[in-house]
Scaffold this active site. Structure first.
Site, PDB file in Angstrom:
ATOM      1  N   LYS A 126       0.833  -1.218   0.000  1.00  0.00           N
ATOM      2  CA  LYS A 126       0.000   0.000   0.000  1.00  0.00           C
ATOM      3  C   LYS A 126       0.862   1.261   0.000  1.00  0.00           C
ATOM      4  CE  LYS A 126      -2.285  -0.686   3.864  1.00  0.00           C
ATOM      5  NZ  LYS A 126      -1.757  -1.967   4.348  1.00  0.00           N
ATOM      6  N   ARG A 176      -9.229   1.010   9.136  1.00  0.00           N
ATOM      7  CA  ARG A 176      -8.843  -0.385   9.313  1.00  0.00           C
ATOM      8  C   ARG A 176      -9.921  -1.159  10.059  1.00  0.00           C
ATOM      9  NH1 ARG A 176      -2.768   0.545   9.180  1.00  0.00           N
ATOM     10  NH2 ARG A 176      -1.816  -1.486   9.162  1.00  0.00           N
ATOM     11  N   ARG A 228      11.498  -6.456   4.188  1.00  0.00           N
ATOM     12  CA  ARG A 228      11.154  -5.035   4.172  1.00  0.00           C
ATOM     13  C   ARG A 228      12.063  -4.216   5.090  1.00  0.00           C
ATOM     14  NH1 ARG A 228       5.140  -2.552   4.664  1.00  0.00           N
ATOM     15  NH2 ARG A 228       5.222  -2.997   6.876  1.00  0.00           N
ATOM     16  N   ARG A 255      11.439  -2.800  10.825  1.00  0.00           N
ATOM     17  CA  ARG A 255      10.480  -2.416  11.865  1.00  0.00           C
ATOM     18  C   ARG A 255      10.268  -3.584  12.822  1.00  0.00           C
ATOM     19  NH1 ARG A 255       5.544  -0.020   8.481  1.00  0.00           N
ATOM     20  NH2 ARG A 255       4.441  -1.306   9.985  1.00  0.00           N
ATOM     21  N   ARG A 276      -0.471  -9.591  12.863  1.00  0.00           N
ATOM     22  CA  ARG A 276      -1.024  -8.481  12.070  1.00  0.00           C
ATOM     23  C   ARG A 276      -1.939  -9.006  10.954  1.00  0.00           C
ATOM     24  NH1 ARG A 276       3.913  -5.050  10.221  1.00  0.00           N
ATOM     25  NH2 ARG A 276       2.376  -3.521   9.583  1.00  0.00           N
TER      26      ARG A 276
END
Ligand code: AMP
Length: 210
Positions: free
Chosen positions: A13, A88, A123, A156, A167
């Site tokens: 996203k 969300r 990531r 992260r 998540r």
């Protein structure tokens, strides 16, 4: 144009939000980035959000709704915006409706869970400006350094595998129902996330016209 980007964490996203931001010259607003900035500057809101975020849980609705309410009042949102990571939950979407915000389109980027887990491990984000990179798919020009601001790239805490699984669970339970919410309004456009970022980008730009 007022847009929402939906999708699981790690579906891409953020990257697609940056593309649309340049293409349409409207700001991309990421609640995740706003919360992370608040955390870095040690504000009360940041501290309140930290434990939820570290565990891969959603920050309470009233906190993020407040953040969005303040952000959308700013001048740069007058001609539209892209919401990346908000809403969300159904109550967050309802709050947006109650604020009188009329969304034009909701772009949902679909990526299977297995692919997400694989992607998240690669990531990296810039600790200064929040720009997103990937060790395989979107390598920085200089290893470990952000191409935009020269900041250091880090993983992260919530991108670690166990947190990613949590998540994804939260996404399926609480966020995915938003697809039905916006489909009923005729606003949902589905983009199948591709191996190459450029290919996903083409589909996203086409979805803006559809
Ligand atoms: P993101 O960078 O969008 O993946 O967001 C990182 C984390 O910030 C999420 O796992 C949540 O803990 C929190 N967060 C971001 N946006 C929201 C939202 N709209 N509602 C609740 N929590 C959020």
């Amino acid at each position: 144009m007022k847009l929402i980007l939906l999708g699981a964490p790690g579906a891409g996203k953020g990257t697609q939000a940056e593309v649309i931001c340049e293409h349409l010259s409207i700001p991309a607003i990421s609640t995740g980035n706003i919360i992370r900035e608040a955390l870095t500057s040690g504000t009360e809101m940041g501290l309140r959000a930290k434990s939820y975020m570290d565990e891969g849980k959603l920050v309470p609705d009233e906190v993020v709704i407040g953040i969005i309410q303040d952000r959308l009042k700013q001048d740069d949102c007058k001609n539209g915006f892209i919401l990346d990571g908000f809403p969300r939950t159904i109550p967050q979407a309802e709050a947006l409706d109650k604020m009188g915000v009329v969304i034009d389109k909701v772009i949902d980027i679909e990526v299977p869970d297995e692919k997400i887990v694989e992607r998240m491990s690669g990531r990296r984000v810039c600790e200064s400006c929040g720009a997103s990179y990937h060790l395989l798919y979107k390598k920085p020009e200089v290893e470990g350094k952000c191409g935009k601001c020269g900041g250091t790239l880090i993983q992260r805490k919530d991108d670690h595998p166990d947190t990613v699984k949590e998540r994804l669970k939260v996404y399926h339970d609480q966020t995915e129902p938003l697809k039905g919410y916006y489909e009923k309004q005729g606003k949902l456009r589905i983009v199948e996330g591709q191996e190459a970022v450029e290919d996903t980008t083409k589909l996203t730009l086409a979805a803006l016209e559809a």
